[in-house]
Scaffold this active site. Structure first.
Site, PDB file in Angstrom:
ATOM      1  N   ASP A  37       0.823  -1.214   0.000  1.00  0.00           N
ATOM      2  CA  ASP A  37       0.000   0.000   0.000  1.00  0.00           C
ATOM      3  C   ASP A  37       0.853   1.258   0.000  1.00  0.00           C
ATOM      4  O   ASP A  37       0.569   2.206  -0.733  1.00  0.00           O
ATOM      5  CB  ASP A  37      -0.932   0.025   1.213  1.00  0.00           C
ATOM      6  CG  ASP A  37      -2.210  -0.740   0.994  1.00  0.00           C
ATOM      7  OD1 ASP A  37      -2.489  -1.129  -0.158  1.00  0.00           O
ATOM      8  OD2 ASP A  37      -2.945  -0.940   1.977  1.00  0.00           O
ATOM      9  N   ASP A  98      -7.727  -3.394   2.815  1.00  0.00           N
ATOM     10  CA  ASP A  98      -7.617  -2.721   4.110  1.00  0.00           C
ATOM     11  C   ASP A  98      -8.707  -3.166   5.078  1.00  0.00           C
ATOM     12  O   ASP A  98      -8.638  -2.878   6.268  1.00  0.00           O
ATOM     13  CB  ASP A  98      -7.701  -1.203   3.920  1.00  0.00           C
ATOM     14  CG  ASP A  98      -6.593  -0.678   3.012  1.00  0.00           C
ATOM     15  OD1 ASP A  98      -5.500  -1.270   3.022  1.00  0.00           O
ATOM     16  OD2 ASP A  98      -6.831   0.306   2.302  1.00  0.00           O
TER      17      ASP A  98
END
Length: 110
Positions: A37, A98
């Site tokens: 990420d 996430d």
């Protein structure tokens, strides 16, 4: 809103069906996805011509098409600050990765 509902339903379904064998594997997966990420959100703007993050372009249907596939949940920003209104962005993006990987941790700890 329909895509958000579909995305939340998809996330709940995956959290119920996918099993990770132990805490160590889940922790390693979480660390690798964290680095992934960081790279694709904060570092790739330095490599692209437009200066935009690759992950944001994919999640928002970048380019001219502006087609969005349900891989993110749009979370509205609730703020009384007049500065936030002037920015023009009324929502934050929350990717399924996430949600799913950290969502597996409580099942492994208990």
């Amino acid at each position: 809103m329909l895509q958000d509902a579909m995305g939340i339903t998809f996330s709940i379904n995956l959290l119920k069906t996918i099993r990770l064998p132990n805490f160590k594997i889940c922790f390693i997966l979480l660390c690798v996805l964290f680095l992934y990420d960081i790279f694709f959100v904060f570092i790739t703007p330095y490599f692209t011509k437009s200066g935009e993050s690759v992950m944001v372009q994919v999640a928002t249907g970048g380019g001219g098409a502006k087609e969005q596939i349900p891989i993110v949940v749009k979370v509205p920003r609730f703020s009384n600050s007049p500065y936030k209104i002037c920015e023009g962005v009324q929502y934050s993006l929350l990717g399924f990765g996430d949600i799913l990987v950290p969502g597996k941790l409580p099942y492994l700890i208990s």
